[in-house]
Motif scaffolding. Structure first.
Motif, PDB file in Angstrom:
ATOM      1  N   LEU A  99       0.830  -1.203   0.000  1.00 20.61           N
ATOM      2  CA  LEU A  99       0.000   0.000   0.000  1.00 20.61           C
ATOM      3  C   LEU A  99       0.867   1.256   0.000  1.00 20.61           C
ATOM      4  O   LEU A  99       0.514   2.268  -0.626  1.00 20.61           O
ATOM      5  N   GLY A 100       2.007   1.208   0.689  1.00 18.03           N
ATOM      6  CA  GLY A 100       2.934   2.337   0.668  1.00 18.03           C
ATOM      7  C   GLY A 100       3.448   2.602  -0.736  1.00 18.03           C
ATOM      8  O   GLY A 100       3.535   3.762  -1.183  1.00 18.03           O
ATOM      9  N   ASP A 101       3.774   1.532  -1.457  1.00 18.59           N
ATOM     10  CA  ASP A 101       4.243   1.673  -2.840  1.00 18.59           C
ATOM     11  C   ASP A 101       3.152   2.263  -3.736  1.00 18.59           C
ATOM     12  O   ASP A 101       3.431   3.072  -4.632  1.00 18.59           O
ATOM     13  N   GLU A 102       1.915   1.869  -3.481  1.00 15.18           N
ATOM     14  CA  GLU A 102       0.795   2.405  -4.266  1.00 15.18           C
ATOM     15  C   GLU A 102       0.625   3.908  -4.019  1.00 15.18           C
ATOM     16  O   GLU A 102       0.326   4.668  -4.952  1.00 15.18           O
ATOM     17  N   ASN A 126       1.208   9.524  -5.663  1.00 17.65           N
ATOM     18  CA  ASN A 126       1.490  10.874  -5.172  1.00 17.65           C
ATOM     19  C   ASN A 126       2.923  11.338  -5.374  1.00 17.65           C
ATOM     20  O   ASN A 126       3.253  12.482  -5.053  1.00 17.65           O
ATOM     21  N   GLY A 127       3.794  10.470  -5.844  1.00 17.44           N
ATOM     22  CA  GLY A 127       5.194  10.863  -5.980  1.00 17.44           C
ATOM     23  C   GLY A 127       5.904  10.839  -4.632  1.00 17.44           C
ATOM     24  O   GLY A 127       5.501  10.130  -3.707  1.00 17.44           O
ATOM     25  N   ASP A 153       4.413  18.061   2.909  1.00 15.30           N
ATOM     26  CA  ASP A 153       3.561  18.107   1.718  1.00 15.30           C
ATOM     27  C   ASP A 153       2.131  17.692   2.037  1.00 15.30           C
ATOM     28  O   ASP A 153       1.184  18.188   1.436  1.00 15.30           O
ATOM     29  N   HIS A 154       1.985  16.734   2.981  1.00 14.78           N
ATOM     30  CA  HIS A 154       0.655  16.255   3.372  1.00 14.78           C
ATOM     31  C   HIS A 154       0.622  16.124   4.897  1.00 14.78           C
ATOM     32  O   HIS A 154       1.543  15.572   5.485  1.00 14.78           O
ATOM     33  N   ILE A 155      -0.437  16.638   5.506  1.00 18.03           N
ATOM     34  CA  ILE A 155      -0.583  16.563   6.962  1.00 18.03           C
ATOM     35  C   ILE A 155      -1.805  15.722   7.306  1.00 18.03           C
ATOM     36  O   ILE A 155      -2.896  15.942   6.767  1.00 18.03           O
ATOM     37  N   ILE A 156      -1.603  14.746   8.201  1.00 19.09           N
ATOM     38  CA  ILE A 156      -2.716  13.963   8.747  1.00 19.09           C
ATOM     39  C   ILE A 156      -2.927  14.418  10.181  1.00 19.09           C
ATOM     40  O   ILE A 156      -2.014  14.330  11.010  1.00 19.09           O
ATOM     41  N   VAL A 173      -5.156   9.505   1.547  1.00 24.53           N
ATOM     42  CA  VAL A 173      -4.119  10.348   0.941  1.00 24.53           C
ATOM     43  C   VAL A 173      -4.017  10.201  -0.578  1.00 24.53           C
ATOM     44  O   VAL A 173      -3.336  11.006  -1.230  1.00 24.53           O
ATOM     45  N   VAL A 174      -4.697   9.193  -1.120  1.00 21.17           N
ATOM     46  CA  VAL A 174      -4.748   9.051  -2.586  1.00 21.17           C
ATOM     47  C   VAL A 174      -6.171   9.356  -3.037  1.00 21.17           C
ATOM     48  O   VAL A 174      -7.089   8.586  -2.782  1.00 21.17           O
TER      49      VAL A 174
END
Length: 314
Positions: free
Chosen positions: A183-186, A191-192, A252-255, A312-313
């Motif tokens: 899932l991390g690879d996906e 998202n780059g 770049d992304h905040i959870i 996140v995707v």
């Protein structure tokens, strides 16, 4: 005639001896079976003899999810929602919903009467509850597990070792890490090379999951990069930053894990909309209940993998 009587008496005597001998033999067998049905395990308090296949486990150590994974659903638990401490977390209600809540695993004492009423044949506890150890060992065998702090994997292995299920635990872990990497690879493919920051909102400030909880799922398990300016974590204590501190971290992304009150504070803030990730629409906000504590437990941790990917995707 006398000879016949003698033979009858002799026969009765032999039969009686046979019954006595048979009873004695059965007793020895029963004793032997009882010994075979227990095993000696190592605990913080030394060696403890426990049932080989306990049926009524009371867990106050916070290891109830580990027990469930290994096929030992406790009759009583202290694995509770961090924000609703009278109930088990919603994501494990289907597995722990019938277990009696007898306290909060992070506390040093429990509902002793409720534990007694559960009629346990094994009690599992943590060092922080040591002050009730002597009381509980009068009720049933007590195993005090080592406090593994943020090391959720070590805790699972410790519980598995109690029941000789190390291979089963390792098989589950192997499957978990395979799923996490996939899932991390996906996420990286979609998202780059974005960086990800996970925080707990708390009255205008933010506790950063640098080396704990949900942060380690993204960083260690899924292999997602963190920002370069992450605050250092000292032990199990999460570092705290201000709203301006989030800007300096510049993810770049905040959870964000937040209560309804903290969500309202974010909406009223004039600084929050100016953070780059917020401006770019790369923010995920999760409910404090159950997400805050979910990542510290194996069932919750596995469920978070897909949830994170879905969030996140887009």
């Amino acid at each position: 005639m006398k000879r016949l009587k003698s033979l009858v008496v002799l026969g009765v005597t032999i039969a009686t001896l046979g019954i006595v001998t048979g009873c004695s033999g059965n007793s020895n067998n029963e004793d032997s079976n009882k010994k075979e049905e227990t095993r000696v395990v190592q605990s913080v308090k030394g060696e403890v003899e426990i049932p080989a296949d306990p049926k009524r486990i009371v867990d106050i150590s916070g290891s109830s999810e580990e027990l469930v994974l290994l096929g030992h659903t406790p009759v009583a638990t202290a694995n509770v929602d961090s924000y609703e401490t009278d109930k088990v977390p919603s994501y494990v209600e289907d597995k722990l919903g019938k277990s009696k809540v007898v306290g909060h695993s992070m506390m040093d004492t429990m509902d002793i009467e409720a534990i007694l009423a559960s009629n346990p044949d094994l009690i599992i506890m943590a060092p922080r509850q040591e002050k009730i150890y002597d009381q509980l060992k009068e009720v049933a065998p007590v195993v005090m597990l080592k406090d593994e702090a943020n090391d959720w994997e070590a805790k699972l292995k410790d519980v598995a070792k109690l029941f000789g299920q190390e291979e089963e635990a390792q098989k589950w872990l192997d499957s978990y890490y395979t799923k996490a990497k996939k899932l991390g690879d996906e996420i990286k493919k979609a998202n780059g090379d974005k960086t990800y920051l996970t925080v707990l909102a708390s009255q205008g400030q933010f506790m950063v999951f640098t080396e704990g909880g949900i942060g380690t799922i993204l960083k260690d398990d899924m292999g997602l990069p963190q920002p370069a300016n992450m605050p250092k974590q000292d032990g199990i204590t999460l570092p705290t930053v201000t709203m301006e501190g989030l800007t300096e971290i510049d993810a770049d992304h905040i959870i964000v894990i937040a209560t309804d009150s903290d969500k309202a504070d974010l909406e009223k803030s004039t600084v929050w909309p100016e953070i780059r990730a917020v401006k770019e629409g790369n923010v995920t906000i999760l409910d404090a209940s159950p997400y805050f504590s979910q990542a510290y437990n194996p069932i919750g941790r596995e469920l978070l993998l897909q949830s994170i990917k879905d969030e996140v995707v887009k």
